[in-house]
Structures are given as C-alpha cells and as structure tokens.
Design an enzyme around this catalytic site. Sequence first.
Site, PDB file in Angstrom:
ATOM      1  N   LYS A  53      92.910 -21.442   0.049  1.00 50.62           N
ATOM      2  CA  LYS A  53      92.629 -20.144  -0.553  1.00 50.62           C
ATOM      3  C   LYS A  53      91.413 -20.236  -1.462  1.00 50.62           C
ATOM      4  CE  LYS A  53      97.446 -18.503  -0.804  1.00 50.62           C
ATOM      5  NZ  LYS A  53      97.311 -17.305   0.025  1.00 50.62           N
ATOM      6  N   ARG A  75     106.466 -18.218   6.524  1.00 52.82           N
ATOM      7  CA  ARG A  75     107.251 -17.936   7.730  1.00 52.82           C
ATOM      8  C   ARG A  75     107.724 -19.224   8.397  1.00 52.82           C
ATOM      9  NH1 ARG A  75     102.339 -14.557  10.073  1.00 52.82           N
ATOM     10  NH2 ARG A  75     102.178 -14.245   7.825  1.00 52.82           N
TER      11      ARG A  75
HETATM   12  N1  BES Z   1     101.908 -16.450  -0.382  1.00 45.65           N
HETATM   13  C1  BES Z   1     100.977 -15.791   0.459  1.00 45.65           C
HETATM   14  C2  BES Z   1     101.083 -14.271   0.385  1.00 45.65           C
HETATM   15  C3  BES Z   1     100.721 -13.642  -0.930  1.00 45.65           C
HETATM   16  C4  BES Z   1      99.442 -13.189  -1.172  1.00 45.65           C
HETATM   17  C5  BES Z   1     101.675 -13.468  -1.903  1.00 45.65           C
HETATM   18  C6  BES Z   1      99.123 -12.592  -2.379  1.00 45.65           C
HETATM   19  C7  BES Z   1     101.364 -12.864  -3.110  1.00 45.65           C
HETATM   20  C8  BES Z   1     100.089 -12.422  -3.347  1.00 45.65           C
HETATM   21  C9  BES Z   1     101.210 -16.220   1.909  1.00 45.65           C
HETATM   22  O1  BES Z   1     101.651 -17.516   2.081  1.00 45.65           O
HETATM   23  C10 BES Z   1      99.897 -16.132   2.606  1.00 45.65           C
HETATM   24  O2  BES Z   1      99.012 -16.833   2.235  1.00 45.65           O
HETATM   25  N2  BES Z   1      99.808 -15.249   3.581  1.00 45.65           N
HETATM   26  C11 BES Z   1      98.608 -15.058   4.310  1.00 45.65           C
HETATM   27  C12 BES Z   1      98.966 -14.923   5.768  1.00 45.65           C
HETATM   28  C13 BES Z   1      97.791 -14.975   6.697  1.00 45.65           C
HETATM   29  C14 BES Z   1      97.129 -16.332   6.656  1.00 45.65           C
HETATM   30  C15 BES Z   1      98.265 -14.650   8.084  1.00 45.65           C
HETATM   31  C16 BES Z   1      97.936 -13.805   3.778  1.00 45.65           C
HETATM   32  O3  BES Z   1      98.624 -12.854   3.405  1.00 45.65           O
HETATM   33  O4  BES Z   1      96.713 -13.791   3.716  1.00 45.65           O
HETATM   34 MN    MN Z   2     100.085 -18.914   2.138  1.00 44.72          MN
END
Ligand code: BES
Ligand code: MN
Length: 500
Positions: free
Chosen positions: A276, A350
């Site tokens: 990230k 997931r």
């Molecule tokens: N933990 C994150 C989702 C999230 C984002 C929670 C912002 C709280 C605030 C999750 O693990 C994630 O990174 N999801 C990705 C999925 C994508 C790579 C398909 C996302 O939402 O960008």
């Molecule tokens: Mn994530």
Amino acid sequence: MKFSFTKPALPKAGTVAVTVLADRTLGSAGQDLDQKTGGMLTRAMNASRFTGKKDETLAVLAPAGIDAGRVLLVGLGKADDVTDLTLQGAGGAIVAALDKSGETEVHVLAEKLAGSPLPAASIAVEIAYGARLRAYRFDKYKTTDKKEPKPALKKVCLLTDEADAAKRSFAARDAVAEGVFFTRDLVSEPANVIYPETLADRCRELAELGVQVDVLDLKKLKKLGMGALLGVAQGSVNEPRVVVMRWNGNPDAEDKRPVAIVGKGVTFDTGGISIKPAAGMEDMKWDMAGSGVVIGLMRALAARKAKANVVGVVGLVENMPSGTAQRPGDIVTSLSGQTIEVINTDAEGRLVLADCLWYTQDAFKPRLMVDLATLTGAIIIALGHEHAGLFANDDDLAERLTAAGRAVGEPLWRLPMGDAYDKDINSDAADMKNTGAGRAAGSIAGAQFLKRFVNGVPWAHIDIAGVAWTKKDSGTVPKGASGFGVRLLDRFIAENHEER
Ligand code: BES
Ligand code: MN
Ligand code: ZN
C-alpha cells in the site's frame, strides 16, 4: 464513570440535566425546576436558538433558586418521534456538553414524556446507556497531555420514579457496553501491541466469563490445511492464530446448531508485496476490526448471560512484505480444497476468511454464519461512513440483520450478488483468483469470493471498512474505533435466537 438510578430529588451540587421536547416544551419536572429558578430556563431558551430539537443542548449557569451549579437543557425533538435511539443520543449529548466543563456529577431528570408511549424506566435506561457509550476514551498511551485535560465527569445519576426497574434493565445494556468497549480497546491498540499471538491472549480473557476458548496455532493450522490463511501469514515473523470462542448459554435448546460469527483479524495490513502507499497506512492497524467485533460480541453475550448458543471464530494474521512473503501469481490450496490464484496480495482478508468460513461450517454445523470484515476500500466509495455493506445468500437473514441494525443505530445497506459477478473471479490458472474485474464492483467481488466458501449454509457478509473507525465524535460514538457491529449482532441474537 458511575451510574445510579434514584427517585427524583434535586441535587445539592453539580449539574441537573432536563429533557425538553420540540418548541421549548418542558415536562412537569422541567416546569417545576423552571419555577424554582424564577423562570430562568424559559428565559434562557427564549434568549437563544435552542428550541428542543434532537441532540441540541443549552447550559444555564449558576441558576438562582436551586443548589445545582448548572442546568443543562437537552432537546429530544417531537414526542411521537422519540425512540430508544433518540434517548441514547440525548445521553451522549449530555456527556459531550459537559466534557470540557470540568463538571464531575450530573443528575438527569429522566421524566416520562407527554405524548410518548415510552415507559419511564426505559427513558432513564436509554439515556444512561447513551451516556456510557459516549464517555468511552482510549487514552492509555497519553502520559503528558496537559493542554487537553481529561474529562472530569465521574457520576451520572438518573432520577426516575421507576428506579428499581431501570436499574435492573440497565444491567443488560451495561453488559453490551462492556462488549463494545472491549472491541474499541482492541481495535484502538497499535499493531506492535496487538498481533495474532497477543490478540489470542485477549480472547483467552473471556474464559473468566464462561466462554470456552480454543486457540489454533501455526502447527495446528498447517495440519488442518488452511493454505489460504497461511499464505497471507507467511511473510510475517508474527505467527497466525485462529481462535474459536464458544458461548453455550442455552444448553437445552431444541435446535443445537449454533449461530456462527466470523471475523477478519488482519492485525496489520501493509498490502504485502502488493504494498500500500505510505499515506494513511497507519489506519491498517484497525484491519482486525471484524475480529474485534466478534470478540466484543462474545463478551457482551457472556456478560449478560444470553440464552443462546453462539460460536465466534476469528482469523488472526499480519500481512507483511518480506523474503518469505507470498508473491502475486502464487497459487494456494484452501482448506476447502479449492485453489486460489493470488493476483493481489492486498486482497488478503478474503483469503483469511475463506479458510475460517469453511472451517466454521465444517466443524460446528451452524444454523447460519455472519462474517464481519474491513474487506474493501470500495465499500467506502459506495456507502461512505454511514452504512456498512451487507451481502447475503439468504433474504430472510439479510432482512433480520438489517432490522437489528436499524434498531440499534448501526445501519446496513444490502448490495447485490449474482452469477454475472461470480464469473469475474474465475482464474485461468486455478479454481478462482482473489480479485475481480479491475476496479469495478470491488466489494461485490469480495463477497462473491467468500460465498464460494460457505458451502450453502445461510450466510451474510458485513463489510465494515467504512464504519469501523470514525474521525469525528457523534451521538454515542466518540471518534476512533466505533465498535460497529457489536450492538447490531447482540440485538440480532436477542431478537431471533434467544429464549427468554
Ligand atoms: N483492509 C483493506 C480494505 C480497507 C481499505 C479497509 C481502507 C479499510 C480502509 C483490504 O485488505 C484491501 O486492501 N482491499 C483491497 C482489495 C483490492 C486489492 C482488490 C482494496 O480495497 O483496495
Ligand atoms: Mn489488504
Ligand atoms: Zn485488509
């Protein structure tokens, strides 16, 4: 903070709070107080914009004719619109209004409302509950903050004709508040303090309340074959855990199948190799909020001795990049036997839930499963911070959860699922991949993925990414970890799966 319920009598010091209905309408206790002050309350209202709307407050300092140093007028709006939530909000507003005042004690005139069917006891109980929830603080790491003195309010006394009844029914609310606070505490902790091992230790504390707690360690998870969860964990020196918490509050139930609640517990989500951006990454300490809700819920159920059989399962991992971390393109074999191509290591929640859901349905044969997860950023794009996203393979379950959420002020909004979306997670190399079609319908893709691991059991998925943490104070939730989901699921169980 101490709460008490006593018969109405004006205090010798501190603040008296009094409820006001729309259009500056005082009840009989309010009118009485107004008279004692020589009409000061009416004059104060008329001299300000305070009209008694919901959540409005007006402080009248050093009122003549009474001992209390301050009268706090608290608006409730129109009598026929007043609900439990209005009263909880009023309790929250009282705490918020007194926060910076230095006041240590408040007596609330919780009088019956003309034109409202609400019983006197529940008026006192709901105001107290709201005050309790709003007064939460997570300040254990603040040692030298002189500029912002800690709130002084120590005692809240509810003045009601139904003091005994109120006291009794407050106990159950109080248990739920304890659960909410446990969740808020866990979610607020930084990731150097809370990681899978230490979070599992916090789960063990529930044994004191009669919850049966089993911790599955790395060796056990390998032996079981939780390949999807283990793939996420493999880049971290902090080993994963899965914790099973069982509350058997109704051992004589005709239908022995438990209700199962499953939580995502990524104690820190860097994104892994699909790392990230730096800005805001600190927020990912609360990527274990789903598990935090499950743990707090189990605590609430045990504390109020709910007559229900509930199993809580949390998947605890840390998602880190390292030489041992999972790579994009890796293919893992989940506990279900289905294979997964990991396109993006940041879609890790997931993967964790896939194995936890499969394990839960297989090991406990539950009547239904509900999972909670901060699963997707996309749910924030869709719903903002007002509703959590709801997905389900069962309309009745979806409706019951929605109703429970509405009743406690934790609203859900259902999103669609279907075969057309399911196709998006097919992979050329494995049974499925862990991301959908680019940026389109990201939250639904996550839900479709989970659905492949529930084995037909009635199931709902609640995406709490937008509601687990709030940046501003409101109602019964001070800024920070909200505990969203504890009250909702407690209500859902009480209404649908509990014997009285
Ligand atoms: N933990 C994150 C989702 C999230 C984002 C929670 C912002 C709280 C605030 C999750 O693990 C994630 O990174 N999801 C990705 C999925 C994508 C790579 C398909 C996302 O939402 O960008
Ligand atoms: Mn994530
Ligand atoms: Zn995550």
